[in-house]
Design an enzyme around this catalytic site. Structure first.
Site, mmCIF file in Angstrom:
data_model
loop_
_atom_site.group_PDB
_atom_site.id
_atom_site.type_symbol
_atom_site.label_atom_id
_atom_site.label_comp_id
_atom_site.label_asym_id
_atom_site.label_seq_id
_atom_site.Cartn_x
_atom_site.Cartn_y
_atom_site.Cartn_z
ATOM 1 N N LYS A 1 10.464 12.199 32.476
ATOM 2 C CA LYS A 1 10.318 10.943 31.735
ATOM 3 C C LYS A 1 11.428 10.818 30.721
ATOM 4 O O LYS A 1 11.682 11.789 30.017
ATOM 5 C CB LYS A 1 8.966 10.995 31.022
ATOM 6 C CG LYS A 1 8.685 9.849 30.100
ATOM 7 C CD LYS A 1 7.389 10.098 29.388
ATOM 8 C CE LYS A 1 7.171 8.952 28.418
ATOM 9 N NZ LYS A 1 5.990 9.102 27.640
ATOM 10 N N LYS B 1 10.415 15.795 29.145
ATOM 11 C CA LYS B 1 10.330 14.509 28.458
ATOM 12 C C LYS B 1 11.425 14.442 27.404
ATOM 13 O O LYS B 1 11.495 15.293 26.514
ATOM 14 C CB LYS B 1 8.956 14.372 27.807
ATOM 15 C CG LYS B 1 8.805 13.079 26.984
ATOM 16 C CD LYS B 1 7.396 12.907 26.479
ATOM 17 C CE LYS B 1 7.272 11.675 25.612
ATOM 18 N NZ LYS B 1 5.914 11.506 25.099
HETATM 19 C C1 PBG Z 1 3.410 9.887 23.546
HETATM 20 C C2 PBG Z 1 3.889 9.012 24.642
HETATM 21 C C3 PBG Z 1 4.968 8.134 24.600
HETATM 22 C C4 PBG Z 1 5.030 7.530 25.852
HETATM 23 C C5 PBG Z 1 3.992 8.031 26.619
HETATM 24 N N1 PBG Z 1 3.300 8.970 25.863
HETATM 25 C C6 PBG Z 1 5.819 7.734 23.478
HETATM 26 C C7 PBG Z 1 6.673 8.708 22.808
HETATM 27 O O1 PBG Z 1 6.824 9.855 23.217
HETATM 28 O O2 PBG Z 1 7.250 8.305 21.807
HETATM 29 C C8 PBG Z 1 6.062 6.509 26.252
HETATM 30 C C9 PBG Z 1 5.730 5.679 27.432
HETATM 31 C C10 PBG Z 1 6.576 4.468 27.573
HETATM 32 O O3 PBG Z 1 7.572 4.225 26.838
HETATM 33 O O4 PBG Z 1 6.265 3.672 28.473
HETATM 34 N N2 PBG Z 1 2.015 9.878 23.472
#
Ligand code: PBG
Length: 329
Positions: free
Chosen positions: A253, A200
């Site tokens: 992601k 991520k």
């Molecule tokens: C953190 C989380 C995020 C997303 C999913 N889980 C945000 C982040 O890491 O700041 C992002 C998902 C998206 O942008 O659609 N709990």
């Protein structure tokens, strides 16, 4: 022996021939829909940066499950907005918090719908970080990796207890897969799989989500725990550690700016691979379409096809209901 013997256009001359030789096809069952449940509202609340996406009241959970089932989606993934937040994200451990309540309602309404829960404290902390904070000797603040593991493990157990089919940790703390696996096993949830957000990145494309889930960090950023966009070898280390710790499935992601990473992870692991077509990727298509710059329907299918072609088995996407309709669900 090239042209005129070889003519690739032979296979492109009709919709039937094109369909016959198409290598990658997206189906509704490939798609997982993210849903936001807000414990503090009674009616759906539009998210201004994501046209067509809403925060839902808990009373909408059962119907959301029936809708997802009717569209033939692969599953849903739940995010919660609690009534109260504190520094340690305690409301994330409440068995009557938004995610456990929504899971129970959805599984009651549609027992065979796959319900995944996102495990992370950022939706429950008042500072908006994905972990607990501690002060360094020099007075600055850092996200405390090891102290966070305990909260994540407890949250996973609460979700599993509510009936979640799959636990998906998104925080990027080191060691969370092992900590969650231990807690699930200790609670007799040894059959509950972990879908690790293994790779991520610290991405600008999460912008709209932070409004949707009300989880923007109040200071600093997430670069101290999420991956640097310039790195790709590091993705292989992340998946190796998560596999070792017991991850059942992996996620990359965001999706579109990281299709090379999706391909690499596909080749580097035999676990099922998910890619998250995140909020900013969704918003971008809608913004371009509403400015008359692109055809939304075609762009949605093309984007989802590209993610699958890159090697993702399944895709988390806010486009899921729209795409399922286009695909003839
Ligand atoms: C953190 C989380 C995020 C997303 C999913 N889980 C945000 C982040 O890491 O700041 C992002 C998902 C998206 O942008 O659609 N709990």
């Amino acid at each position: 022996m090239g042209f005129p013997v070889h003519r690739p256009r032979r296979l492109r001359q009709s919709p039937q021939l094109r369909a016959l030789v198409r290598e990658t096809r997206v189906t509704p069952a490939d798609l997982v829909l993210p849903l936001f449940f807000n414990a503090a509202i009674d009616a759906p609340r539009a998210i201004s940066t994501m046209p067509g996406v809403f925060q839902q009241p808990l009373s909408a959970a059962a119907q959301a499950a029936r809708d997802a089932k009717k569209l033939g989606l692969g599953g849903v993934i739940l995010f919660g907005l609690p009534k109260a937040k504190d520094a340690r994200g305690q409301s994330g451990l409440d068995p009557d918090g938004p995610v456990p309540v929504a899971v129970r309602a959805m599984k009651d309404a549609v027992p065979d719908l796959v319900v995944i829960t996102d495990v992370c404290v950022d939706e429950y902390t008042d500072h908006g970080h994905c972990g607990l904070l501690r002060s360094r000797p020099d007075g600055t603040t850092e996200v405390d990796n090891d102290a966070t593991l305990d909260v994540l493990a407890q949250m996973a157990a609460v979700h599993a207890h509510a009936g979640a089919d799959i636990i998906a940790p998104s925080d990027m703390m080191d060691g969370r897969v092992a900590a969650i696996r231990r807690a699930l096993d200790a609670g007799s949830f040894e059959h509950t799989p972990i879908l690790s957000y293994a790779v991520k990145y610290a991405s600008a494309f999460y912008g709209p989500f932070r409004e949707a889930a009300d989880c923007a960090p109040k200071f600093g950023d997430r670069a101290g725990y999420q991956m640097d966009p310039g790195n790709v070898r590091e993705a292989l280390r992340e998946i190796a550690y998560d596999e070792e710790e017991g991850a059942d499935m992996l996620m990359v992601k965001p999706a579109l700016p990281y299709l090379d990473v999706v391909r690499l992870v596909r080749e580097g692991s035999s676990l099922p691979l998910f890619a998250y077509n995140v909020s900013g990727e969704y918003a971008m298509l809608h913004a371009a379409a509403s400015a008359g710059m692109i055809d939304l329907d075609r762009a949605v299918i093309e984007v989802l096809t590209s993610i699958k072609r890159a090697g993702a088995d399944r895709i988390l996407t806010y486009h899921a209901p729209h795409a399922a309709q286009l695909l003839g669900a």
